[in-house]
Design a protein around this motif. Structure first.
Motif, PDB file in Angstrom:
ATOM      1  N   ASP A  50       0.922  -1.066  -0.046  1.00  0.00           N
ATOM      2  CA  ASP A  50      -0.091  -0.040  -0.302  1.00  0.00           C
ATOM      3  C   ASP A  50       0.974   1.238   0.105  1.00  0.00           C
ATOM      4  O   ASP A  50       0.565   2.186  -0.610  1.00  0.00           O
ATOM      5  CB  ASP A  50      -0.830  -0.005   1.124  1.00  0.00           C
ATOM      6  CG  ASP A  50      -2.070  -1.192   1.119  1.00  0.00           C
ATOM      7  OD1 ASP A  50      -2.139  -1.482   0.028  1.00  0.00           O
ATOM      8  OD2 ASP A  50      -2.513  -1.451   2.029  1.00  0.00           O
ATOM      9  N   TYR A  51       1.815   1.411   0.744  1.00  0.00           N
ATOM     10  CA  TYR A  51       2.845   2.579   0.930  1.00  0.00           C
ATOM     11  C   TYR A  51       3.803   2.564  -0.384  1.00  0.00           C
ATOM     12  O   TYR A  51       4.571   3.611  -0.435  1.00  0.00           O
ATOM     13  CB  TYR A  51       3.465   2.505   2.089  1.00  0.00           C
ATOM     14  CG  TYR A  51       2.828   2.801   3.403  1.00  0.00           C
ATOM     15  CD1 TYR A  51       1.678   3.440   3.098  1.00  0.00           C
ATOM     16  CD2 TYR A  51       3.016   1.945   4.502  1.00  0.00           C
ATOM     17  CE1 TYR A  51       0.655   3.623   4.385  1.00  0.00           C
ATOM     18  CE2 TYR A  51       2.254   2.028   5.592  1.00  0.00           C
ATOM     19  CZ  TYR A  51       0.905   3.018   5.674  1.00  0.00           C
ATOM     20  OH  TYR A  51       0.292   3.021   6.514  1.00  0.00           O
ATOM     21  N   GLY A  52       3.739   1.598  -1.233  1.00  0.00           N
ATOM     22  CA  GLY A  52       4.612   1.595  -2.470  1.00  0.00           C
ATOM     23  C   GLY A  52       6.195   1.342  -1.992  1.00  0.00           C
ATOM     24  O   GLY A  52       6.922   1.545  -2.934  1.00  0.00           O
ATOM     25  N   ILE A  53       6.311   0.810  -0.908  1.00  0.00           N
ATOM     26  CA  ILE A  53       7.797   0.321  -0.888  1.00  0.00           C
ATOM     27  C   ILE A  53       8.070  -0.619  -1.817  1.00  0.00           C
ATOM     28  O   ILE A  53       9.252  -0.655  -2.312  1.00  0.00           O
ATOM     29  CB  ILE A  53       8.049   0.169   0.736  1.00  0.00           C
ATOM     30  CG1 ILE A  53       7.876   1.168   1.576  1.00  0.00           C
ATOM     31  CG2 ILE A  53       9.364  -0.620   0.683  1.00  0.00           C
ATOM     32  CD1 ILE A  53       7.699   0.776   3.046  1.00  0.00           C
ATOM     33  N   GLU A  54       7.406  -1.558  -2.225  1.00  0.00           N
ATOM     34  CA  GLU A  54       7.742  -2.674  -2.882  1.00  0.00           C
ATOM     35  C   GLU A  54       6.901  -2.461  -4.211  1.00  0.00           C
ATOM     36  O   GLU A  54       5.681  -1.836  -3.916  1.00  0.00           O
ATOM     37  CB  GLU A  54       7.263  -4.032  -2.117  1.00  0.00           C
ATOM     38  CG  GLU A  54       7.888  -4.468  -1.151  1.00  0.00           C
ATOM     39  CD  GLU A  54       7.686  -5.861  -0.687  1.00  0.00           C
ATOM     40  OE1 GLU A  54       6.821  -6.450  -1.341  1.00  0.00           O
ATOM     41  OE2 GLU A  54       8.343  -6.503   0.233  1.00  0.00           O
ATOM     42  N   ARG A  81       3.243   8.961   2.535  1.00  0.00           N
ATOM     43  CA  ARG A  81       2.900   7.618   2.219  1.00  0.00           C
ATOM     44  C   ARG A  81       3.830   7.340   1.184  1.00  0.00           C
ATOM     45  O   ARG A  81       4.094   5.939   1.033  1.00  0.00           O
ATOM     46  CB  ARG A  81       1.356   7.906   1.684  1.00  0.00           C
ATOM     47  CG  ARG A  81       0.301   7.795   2.790  1.00  0.00           C
ATOM     48  CD  ARG A  81      -0.969   7.343   2.224  1.00  0.00           C
ATOM     49  NE  ARG A  81      -1.420   8.579   1.231  1.00  0.00           N
ATOM     50  CZ  ARG A  81      -1.983   9.558   1.524  1.00  0.00           C
ATOM     51  NH1 ARG A  81      -2.378   9.882   3.033  1.00  0.00           N
ATOM     52  NH2 ARG A  81      -2.322  10.474   0.634  1.00  0.00           N
ATOM     53  N   THR A  82       4.242   8.152   0.287  1.00  0.00           N
ATOM     54  CA  THR A  82       5.118   7.856  -0.804  1.00  0.00           C
ATOM     55  C   THR A  82       6.574   7.523  -0.247  1.00  0.00           C
ATOM     56  O   THR A  82       7.300   6.650  -0.941  1.00  0.00           O
ATOM     57  CB  THR A  82       5.232   8.952  -2.017  1.00  0.00           C
ATOM     58  OG1 THR A  82       5.466  10.124  -1.342  1.00  0.00           O
ATOM     59  CG2 THR A  82       3.664   9.031  -2.747  1.00  0.00           C
ATOM     60  N   ASN A  83       7.016   8.256   0.795  1.00  0.00           N
ATOM     61  CA  ASN A  83       8.154   8.088   1.213  1.00  0.00           C
ATOM     62  C   ASN A  83       8.193   8.287   2.649  1.00  0.00           C
ATOM     63  O   ASN A  83       8.210   9.141   3.462  1.00  0.00           O
ATOM     64  CB  ASN A  83       9.325   9.205   0.849  1.00  0.00           C
ATOM     65  CG  ASN A  83      10.470   9.027   0.752  1.00  0.00           C
ATOM     66  OD1 ASN A  83      10.967   7.786   1.548  1.00  0.00           O
ATOM     67  ND2 ASN A  83      11.581  10.099   0.696  1.00  0.00           N
ATOM     68  N   PRO A  84       8.012   6.967   3.397  1.00  0.00           N
ATOM     69  CA  PRO A  84       8.208   6.875   4.994  1.00  0.00           C
ATOM     70  C   PRO A  84       9.414   7.462   5.440  1.00  0.00           C
ATOM     71  O   PRO A  84       9.105   7.683   6.759  1.00  0.00           O
ATOM     72  CB  PRO A  84       7.727   5.472   5.274  1.00  0.00           C
ATOM     73  CG  PRO A  84       7.317   4.812   3.750  1.00  0.00           C
ATOM     74  CD  PRO A  84       7.865   5.652   2.771  1.00  0.00           C
ATOM     75  N   MET A  85      10.378   7.443   4.733  1.00  0.00           N
ATOM     76  CA  MET A  85      11.660   7.809   5.443  1.00  0.00           C
ATOM     77  C   MET A  85      11.491   9.333   6.117  1.00  0.00           C
ATOM     78  O   MET A  85      12.232   9.889   6.825  1.00  0.00           O
ATOM     79  CB  MET A  85      12.657   7.707   4.714  1.00  0.00           C
ATOM     80  CG  MET A  85      13.165   6.316   4.284  1.00  0.00           C
ATOM     81  SD  MET A  85      13.694   5.456   5.925  1.00  0.00           S
ATOM     82  CE  MET A  85      14.965   6.307   6.428  1.00  0.00           C
ATOM     83  N   LEU A  86      10.620  10.262   5.224  1.00  0.00           N
ATOM     84  CA  LEU A  86      10.313  11.563   5.834  1.00  0.00           C
ATOM     85  C   LEU A  86      10.104  11.473   7.188  1.00  0.00           C
ATOM     86  O   LEU A  86      10.427  12.401   8.097  1.00  0.00           O
ATOM     87  CB  LEU A  86       9.567  12.114   4.946  1.00  0.00           C
ATOM     88  CG  LEU A  86       9.943  12.473   3.443  1.00  0.00           C
ATOM     89  CD1 LEU A  86       8.661  13.138   2.596  1.00  0.00           C
ATOM     90  CD2 LEU A  86      11.170  13.425   3.548  1.00  0.00           C
ATOM     91  N   LEU A  87       9.176  10.617   7.359  1.00  0.00           N
ATOM     92  CA  LEU A  87       8.572  10.659   8.847  1.00  0.00           C
ATOM     93  C   LEU A  87       9.678  10.244   9.995  1.00  0.00           C
ATOM     94  O   LEU A  87       9.657  10.984  10.970  1.00  0.00           O
ATOM     95  CB  LEU A  87       7.402   9.392   9.050  1.00  0.00           C
ATOM     96  CG  LEU A  87       6.716   9.260  10.532  1.00  0.00           C
ATOM     97  CD1 LEU A  87       6.226  10.578  10.756  1.00  0.00           C
ATOM     98  CD2 LEU A  87       5.742   8.215  10.465  1.00  0.00           C
ATOM     99  N   MET A  88      10.468   9.266   9.617  1.00  0.00           N
ATOM    100  CA  MET A  88      11.745   9.054  10.338  1.00  0.00           C
ATOM    101  C   MET A  88      12.570  10.375  10.592  1.00  0.00           C
ATOM    102  O   MET A  88      12.951  10.457  11.741  1.00  0.00           O
ATOM    103  CB  MET A  88      12.538   7.938   9.833  1.00  0.00           C
ATOM    104  CG  MET A  88      11.650   6.820   9.889  1.00  0.00           C
ATOM    105  SD  MET A  88      11.005   6.160  11.433  1.00  0.00           S
ATOM    106  CE  MET A  88      12.644   5.645  12.341  1.00  0.00           C
ATOM    107  N   ARG A  89      12.606  10.923   9.479  1.00  0.00           N
ATOM    108  CA  ARG A  89      13.479  12.265   9.680  1.00  0.00           C
ATOM    109  C   ARG A  89      12.744  13.425  10.610  1.00  0.00           C
ATOM    110  O   ARG A  89      13.493  14.140  11.198  1.00  0.00           O
ATOM    111  CB  ARG A  89      13.659  12.661   8.364  1.00  0.00           C
ATOM    112  CG  ARG A  89      14.875  11.882   7.148  1.00  0.00           C
ATOM    113  CD  ARG A  89      14.805  12.269   6.029  1.00  0.00           C
ATOM    114  NE  ARG A  89      15.654  11.309   5.045  1.00  0.00           N
ATOM    115  CZ  ARG A  89      15.737  11.666   3.895  1.00  0.00           C
ATOM    116  NH1 ARG A  89      15.154  12.792   3.189  1.00  0.00           N
ATOM    117  NH2 ARG A  89      16.410  10.905   3.173  1.00  0.00           N
TER     118      ARG A  89
END
Length: 458
Positions: free
Chosen positions: A336-340, A405-413
């Motif tokens: 769903d989040y587009g990681i794969e 949603r497209t880039n979850p790494m932003l949340l971690m940042r």
């Protein structure tokens, strides 16, 4: 009995033997008369009564120390003939001798029944252990034979033998010594004693009986000549066959010994055999109950092991299912989040680009329409400006959500940035400079906002 009769006939002197017997009896009488006992019989009886009173008042150390001088041989040396002075109890009458030894064995039994701490406090650790070891190992039997009966096993009084066997039955570690001692006594008491030197020594020690006119030696009392001797011998046989041999698991030998015993009549023999049979049946029943109880415990243990294995298998299966469900959910969320990449990546990229283009077109339309609205419409009110600000904030939040949603790494940042800010503010040396910077920045923001409001009104 026949055996006793033959024994008496063997000892009956005839012909030339009568002279030797007369000389022997004269020598024995002279030896007895010349002996000067160191402890009078009255003194032995008095000491026995004192020890009995001390025992009845549960003063066991004092009772034992009072009685020991009567049963311990003298250590002052040999007499004029080179013979060791025997214990004073040897010169006592048969009844007194039995009482003294019975009291001694009773005191030992009471000592062994004490708690370990109580026994050590009463006698001392070493003395208490020595007394317990003497009884449990069977050495007390040898002590009685040596100190009280010149080492002659068959001369021991039957009542003393009964007390010894009972004491060892209660406290001995093994009944092997008890069985061996009883067998030696039974064999020795049925065999005539032809050792003349030992008879002389015994005659010097034992006091002659005034009533019977003969020595109070155990030679005549070892068999079953009187009803009392017969009852004592039957009691000894009962202890030997129905207790000692059974403790050593010799059931067949006990049955055979009862069957061939010449002391038992038919009635007593039948009673002994019935008692032996009932004891064997009782033991078999006890063993059967023990086997059933052991089998029951083994079944319970096996059932517990099976239940534990089944429960462990269920827990492992449940844990496996949970892990599988979590893996499926994780794969679904990653899709769903587009990681794969999904099976149709072109369509998803097109959809994502179309959403971005629509958002940009809406922003450009709103931006292009804003100047026209400013030119054509009157100045906006405060509520309209607030609505525009809220709309812009909502658009910003939606854009942030879509980017997350497209880039979850932003949340971690973002989280890392917030944590770093918190850590920075937690330091005291940086808190005041940051506060001054924020205050100055806030003043500039207010000034800029004030200028924008003036321009808007103009």
């Amino acid at each position: 009995m026949a055996f006793d009769g033959s024994f008496s006939a063997t000892l009956s002197p005839t012909g030339s033997e009568a002279f030797g017997s007369h000389v022997l009896s004269s020598s024995i009488s002279s030896l007895v008369s010349s002996t000067n006992p160191r402890v009078a019989p009255s003194q032995i009886s008095k000491t026995y009564r004192q020890a009995s009173q001390l025992f009845l008042t549960r003063r066991l150390p004092e009772a034992l120390s009072t009685l020991l001088p009567l049963i311990t041989p003298s250590t002052e040396g040999d007499d004029v003939n080179g013979l060791t002075e025997p214990a004073p109890v040897v010169r006592a009458s048969r009844a007194t001798r039995i009482k003294v030894w019975s009291l001694y064995l009773t005191i030992l039994n009471a000592i062994l029944e004490l708690d370990p701490e109580e026994g050590k406090d009463a006698f001392g650790t070493q003395e208490w252990r020595t007394l317990c070891q003497k009884v449990r190992s069977g050495d007390v039997w040898e002590e009685v034979v040596q100190f009280g009966y010149h080492g002659v096993e068959g001369d021991v009084d039957s009542d003393v033998v009964i007390n010894l066997a009972t004491l060892l039955l209660s406290h001995a570690r093994s009944q092997i010594v008890n069985q061996k001692r009883l067998e030696n006594y039974l064999a020795a008491s049925n065999t005539p004693n032809l050792d003349i030197s030992r008879q002389l020594e015994a005659a010097r020690s034992y006091r002659p009986s005034s009533r019977s006119g003969r020595s109070a030696s155990k030679g005549a009392a070892s068999g079953a000549d009187t009803p009392r001797d017969l009852n004592a011998r039957v009691k000894i046989l009962e202890l030997y066959t129905l207790h000692v041999l059974l403790r050593n698991n010799e059931w067949d030998y006990a049955r055979e010994f009862i069957s061939v015993s010449s002391v038992l009549d038919e009635e007593r023999r039948e009673a002994f055999l019935q008692a032996l049979q009932s004891l064997q049946e009782e033991q078999q029943a006890v063993q059967q109950r023990e086997r059933e109880e052991q089998q029951r415990q083994e079944d319970y243990l096996r059932k517990d092991i099976e239940d534990a294995g089944r429960l462990r298998a269920e827990n492992e299966a449940r844990e496996h299912r949970r892990l599988e469900e979590e893996r499926v959910k994780r794969e679904a969320s990653e899709v769903d989040y587009g990681i794969e990449q999904s099976p149709h990546p072109p369509s998803t990229s097109k959809a994502r680009s179309s959403r971005n283009n629509s958002a940009l077109s809406r922003q450009s339309q709103s931006a292009s329409s804003t100047p026209k609205a400013k030119k054509s419409l009157a100045p906006l009110s405060l509520g309209a400006r607030a609505a525009i600000i809220i709309a812009n904030l909502r658009n910003v939040i939606e854009q942030i959500g879509s980017s997350l949603r497209t880039n979850p790494m932003l949340l971690m940042r973002l989280v890392a940035f917030v944590v770093s800010i918190i850590l920075v503010f937690s330091r005291r040396d940086l808190r005041e400079p940051i506060r001054r910077i924020l205050r100055s920045g806030w003043k500039k923001v207010k000034q800029t906002a004030g200028m924008g409001v003036k321009v808007t009104y103009i």
